[in-house]
Design an enzyme around this catalytic site. Structure first.
Site, PDB file in Angstrom:
ATOM      1  N   TYR A 150       0.679  -1.322  -0.302  1.00  0.00           N
ATOM      2  CA  TYR A 150      -0.304   0.328  -0.038  1.00  0.00           C
ATOM      3  C   TYR A 150       0.760   1.442   0.179  1.00  0.00           C
ATOM      4  O   TYR A 150       1.991   1.121   0.836  1.00  0.00           O
ATOM      5  CB  TYR A 150      -0.867  -0.299   1.388  1.00  0.00           C
ATOM      6  CG  TYR A 150      -1.993   1.242   1.326  1.00  0.00           C
ATOM      7  CD1 TYR A 150      -2.747   1.601   0.187  1.00  0.00           C
ATOM      8  CD2 TYR A 150      -1.818   1.545   2.277  1.00  0.00           C
ATOM      9  CE1 TYR A 150      -3.601   2.381   0.176  1.00  0.00           C
ATOM     10  CE2 TYR A 150      -2.728   3.549   2.532  1.00  0.00           C
ATOM     11  CZ  TYR A 150      -3.915   3.518   1.347  1.00  0.00           C
ATOM     12  OH  TYR A 150      -4.515   4.095   1.578  1.00  0.00           O
ATOM     13  N   TYR A 160      -2.823   4.557   9.245  1.00  0.00           N
ATOM     14  CA  TYR A 160      -1.920   3.677   8.839  1.00  0.00           C
ATOM     15  C   TYR A 160      -1.061   2.468   9.709  1.00  0.00           C
ATOM     16  O   TYR A 160      -1.100   1.940   9.281  1.00  0.00           O
ATOM     17  CB  TYR A 160      -1.524   3.341   7.068  1.00  0.00           C
ATOM     18  CG  TYR A 160      -2.150   2.504   6.482  1.00  0.00           C
ATOM     19  CD1 TYR A 160      -2.731   1.708   6.021  1.00  0.00           C
ATOM     20  CD2 TYR A 160      -0.215   1.813   6.038  1.00  0.00           C
ATOM     21  CE1 TYR A 160      -2.323   0.689   5.656  1.00  0.00           C
ATOM     22  CE2 TYR A 160      -0.275   0.922   5.636  1.00  0.00           C
ATOM     23  CZ  TYR A 160      -2.014  -0.333   4.688  1.00  0.00           C
ATOM     24  OH  TYR A 160      -2.070  -1.618   4.292  1.00  0.00           O
TER      25      TYR A 160
HETATM   26  P1  NAI Z   1      -8.131  -9.863   4.593  1.00  0.00           P
HETATM   27  O1  NAI Z   1      -7.983  -9.514   5.814  1.00  0.00           O
HETATM   28  O2  NAI Z   1      -9.491 -10.477   3.865  1.00  0.00           O
HETATM   29  O3  NAI Z   1      -6.570 -10.918   4.468  1.00  0.00           O
HETATM   30  C1  NAI Z   1      -6.089 -10.401   5.351  1.00  0.00           C
HETATM   31  C2  NAI Z   1      -5.350 -12.259   5.534  1.00  0.00           C
HETATM   32  O4  NAI Z   1      -3.814 -11.873   5.966  1.00  0.00           O
HETATM   33  C3  NAI Z   1      -6.598 -13.005   6.003  1.00  0.00           C
HETATM   34  O5  NAI Z   1      -6.708 -14.086   5.140  1.00  0.00           O
HETATM   35  C4  NAI Z   1      -5.929 -13.523   7.113  1.00  0.00           C
HETATM   36  O6  NAI Z   1      -5.877 -15.400   7.399  1.00  0.00           O
HETATM   37  C5  NAI Z   1      -4.094 -13.263   6.746  1.00  0.00           C
HETATM   38  N1  NAI Z   1      -2.518 -14.413   8.166  1.00  0.00           N
HETATM   39  C6  NAI Z   1      -2.821 -12.601   9.288  1.00  0.00           C
HETATM   40  N2  NAI Z   1      -2.053 -13.344   9.750  1.00  0.00           N
HETATM   41  C7  NAI Z   1      -1.620 -14.352   9.521  1.00  0.00           C
HETATM   42  C8  NAI Z   1      -0.105 -15.311   9.506  1.00  0.00           C
HETATM   43  N3  NAI Z   1       0.591 -14.919  11.003  1.00  0.00           N
HETATM   44  N4  NAI Z   1       0.004 -16.256   8.829  1.00  0.00           N
HETATM   45  C9  NAI Z   1      -0.768 -16.755   7.329  1.00  0.00           C
HETATM   46  N5  NAI Z   1      -1.712 -15.927   7.203  1.00  0.00           N
HETATM   47  C10 NAI Z   1      -2.298 -14.738   7.681  1.00  0.00           C
HETATM   48  O7  NAI Z   1      -7.441  -8.520   3.581  1.00  0.00           O
HETATM   49  P2  NAI Z   1      -7.133  -8.010   2.444  1.00  0.00           P
HETATM   50  O8  NAI Z   1      -7.283  -6.993   1.872  1.00  0.00           O
HETATM   51  O9  NAI Z   1      -7.543  -9.078   1.259  1.00  0.00           O
HETATM   52  O10 NAI Z   1      -5.267  -8.499   2.626  1.00  0.00           O
HETATM   53  C11 NAI Z   1      -4.100  -8.548   1.920  1.00  0.00           C
HETATM   54  C12 NAI Z   1      -3.546  -7.828   1.505  1.00  0.00           C
HETATM   55  O11 NAI Z   1      -3.749  -7.241   0.790  1.00  0.00           O
HETATM   56  C13 NAI Z   1      -2.935  -7.082   2.375  1.00  0.00           C
HETATM   57  O12 NAI Z   1      -1.178  -7.682   2.656  1.00  0.00           O
HETATM   58  C14 NAI Z   1      -3.092  -5.920   2.679  1.00  0.00           C
HETATM   59  O13 NAI Z   1      -2.340  -5.432   3.404  1.00  0.00           O
HETATM   60  C15 NAI Z   1      -3.019  -5.467   1.096  1.00  0.00           C
HETATM   61  N6  NAI Z   1      -3.108  -4.632   0.827  1.00  0.00           N
HETATM   62  C16 NAI Z   1      -5.358  -4.438   1.419  1.00  0.00           C
HETATM   63  C17 NAI Z   1      -5.823  -3.121   0.684  1.00  0.00           C
HETATM   64  C18 NAI Z   1      -7.142  -3.248   1.359  1.00  0.00           C
HETATM   65  O14 NAI Z   1      -7.327  -0.837   1.815  1.00  0.00           O
HETATM   66  N7  NAI Z   1      -7.748  -3.839   2.299  1.00  0.00           N
HETATM   67  C19 NAI Z   1      -5.133  -1.677   0.482  1.00  0.00           C
HETATM   68  C20 NAI Z   1      -3.664  -2.635  -0.370  1.00  0.00           C
HETATM   69  C21 NAI Z   1      -2.844  -3.905   0.264  1.00  0.00           C
END
Ligand code: NAI
Length: 275
Positions: A150, A160
């Protein structure tokens, strides 16, 4: 519509929690494009989320792994190679979490144990994943590894919090490990810097509604959705982007290069005139 861009390719996708997750949409799209996938997530997410529904939908197996645990990751690489019957062509790291954000700790008042947990989950886990793949020589030549980042890694978004630092760390790991993966194994490593997206992780950030609306008004093409992100990620897994590596690629409707938009200026002028 499918272009068969990933026909015959095998991949590991981290981070599909529920159907809003960027990883979920990417897994569905990769499957549509002909890939075979192993899904993984932290054991706790297995209980909370609905990954099993996704696995059934796309005929994928799930191998649980806490991405901060090296043994879990090594087991994941072994199992995925076995299940998929060969080397891995693509990996998506779609993981992020800050305990300080979760518990509402301000950036100027960090709990450093939580800070350390956050960078381990959000950034070092990417190094650990790549090291497991690298040491086991598990990636195919011309394979592709992508993590999600991000824009707070480059510019200040006050709410953030320490995730900004975690994303800067993540992007640096992509470049540093990407160098060795490129030289030694002909594998590319990139991060995609995605628009704010309404997912569990996204909505956990204080003031999320404000900055998703602001980003949308600032971006000439509007915010990129999770589905748009999935589509873009597929191109990076495909053979059409073989020489793209060590990049942080903005996927944000143009947000990162806009100083101000007409809509934002108008809103600001209205507010001033109300004074
Ligand atoms: P999400 O909450 O659906 O996915 C985050 C995932 O990380 C979850 O599936 C969770 O179980 C997993 N996770 C957390 N701790 C973990 C661990 N110890 N081992 C394995 N998995 C673990 O949310 P999203 O938004 O799909 O996030 C995916 C990526 O996108 C992240 O890196 C997030 O920072 C990034 N991102 C998200 C944005 C947003 O506004 N939603 C914007 C830019 C980047």
């Amino acid at each position: 519509m499918s272009y068969n861009l990933l026909k015959g390719k095998k991949g590991i996708i981290f981070g599909a929690l529920d159907e809003n997750s960027i990883a979920w949409k990417t897994a569905v799209k990769a499957h549509e494009e002909g890939a075979e996938i192993v899904l993984t997530n932290a054991p706790i997410a297995m209980r909370m989320g609905s990954i099993k529904t996704l696995a059934e939908q796309i005929g994928a197996e799930i191998v649980p792994a806490d991405a901060t645990n090296v043994e879990d990751l090594e087991n994941l690489v072994d199992k995925a190679t076995e299940i998929l019957g060969g080397k891995i062509d693509f990996v998506l790291h779609s993981i992020g979490m800050s305990v300080n954000v979760r518990k509402g700790k301000h950036y100027t008042d960090q709990n450093y144990d939580w800070t350390a947990k956050g960078w381990d989950v959000s950034a070092v886990s990417f190094h650990k994943t790549m090291q497991a793949l690298y040491k086991k020589d598990a990636m195919s030549e011309w394979g592709s590894i992508v993590a999600l980042s991000y824009m707070a890694a480059q510019r200040v978004f006050p709410d953030y919090n320490d995730m900004a630092d975690n994303k800067a760390y993540l992007e640096s790991i992509a470049r540093s490990f990407g160098y060795f993966f490129g030289k030694d194994k002909k594998v590319r490593v990139n991060t995609i810097s995605q628009s704010p997206t309404p997912t569990t992780a996204g909505q956990g950030v204080k003031g999320f509604d404000g900055f998703i609306a602001y980003a949308d008004k600032m971006s000439p093409l509007g915010n990129a959705t999770a589905q748009d992100c999935a589509d873009y990620t597929i191109t990076l897994f495909s053979d059409l982007t073989k020489k793209v590596t060590l990049q942080n690629l903005y996927h944000d409707g143009g947000f990162s290069n806009v100083g101000v938009s007409q809509e934002v200026m108008e809103a600001f002028v209205e507010k001033e005139s109300e004074k």
